[in-house]
Design an enzyme around this catalytic site. Structure first.
Site, PDB file in Angstrom:
ATOM      1  N   HIS A  40       7.476  -5.906   3.029  1.00  0.00           N
ATOM      2  CA  HIS A  40       6.945  -7.210   2.619  1.00  0.00           C
ATOM      3  C   HIS A  40       7.287  -8.270   3.666  1.00  0.00           C
ATOM      4  CE1 HIS A  40       7.424  -5.620  -1.733  1.00  0.00           C
ATOM      5  NE2 HIS A  40       6.141  -5.548  -1.404  1.00  0.00           N
ATOM      6  N   LYS A  82       3.297  -4.042 -14.618  1.00  0.00           N
ATOM      7  CA  LYS A  82       4.657  -3.828 -14.116  1.00  0.00           C
ATOM      8  C   LYS A  82       5.641  -4.595 -14.995  1.00  0.00           C
ATOM      9  CE  LYS A  82       3.160  -3.119  -9.397  1.00  0.00           C
ATOM     10  NZ  LYS A  82       3.331  -3.511  -7.987  1.00  0.00           N
ATOM     11  N   ARG A  85      -0.366   0.337   2.786  1.00  0.00           N
ATOM     12  CA  ARG A  85       0.439   1.400   3.389  1.00  0.00           C
ATOM     13  C   ARG A  85      -0.349   2.669   3.644  1.00  0.00           C
ATOM     14  NH1 ARG A  85       4.538   1.765  -1.247  1.00  0.00           N
ATOM     15  NH2 ARG A  85       2.560   1.323  -2.227  1.00  0.00           N
TER      16      ARG A  85
END
Length: 143
Positions: A23, A47, A97
């Site tokens: 990050h 989440k 990613r």
């Protein structure tokens, strides 16, 4: 005196539970591209972070170098596109990613584009691509 150029403000949203070196790398690269970057510590209903967004925002600010003066951190519980409209932010930054990330992020980018805010993808640096908040949380959790 200004150079007549429009300043471009970007937002980098995420749950950041926790904020990882990956990050930080995205923020560092984004701050070199855009005039201002807001790290937006957001609520993601899928989440369940250990801390609330305000506490996570404080933790993120503490990690970022003090000399990154073009970077601010804010907590937000609504849509990212709404934050952008309310704060005159022209672009969303997202780190990816792998192809799984890209597929998921592409859908969000299409939705945000339809709401008037484009997305810029920054690919993860190879040495950071395997690192995720889930992996970091797992390493930090007592067994």
């Amino acid at each position: 005196m200004t150079d007549g150029r429009t300043r471009i403000r970007a937002v980098y949203p995420g749950s950041f539970d926790p904020f990882t070196p990956g990050h930080a790398n995205v923020v560092n690269r984004a701050r070199r591209i855009f005039d201002e970057v807001v790290v937006l510590v957001a609520v993601n209903s899928s989440k369940h972070p250990g801390l609330g967004e305000e506490d996570r925002a404080v933790a993120v600010r503490a990690i970022l170098p003090a000399d990154w003066t073009s970077v601010t951190v804010a907590a937000w519980s609504g849509l990212t596109s709404t934050y952008c409209r309310h704060h005159d932010i022209g672009v969303i930054v997202r780190g990816v990613r792998n192809t799984t990330d890209l597929r998921a992020e592409y859908q969000l980018a299409a939705m945000n584009q339809s709401l008037g805010v484009p997305t810029v993808f920054l690919p993860a640096q190879p040495e950071l691509a395997a690192l995720s908040s889930t992996v970091v949380r797992t390493r930090l959790s007592p067994c």
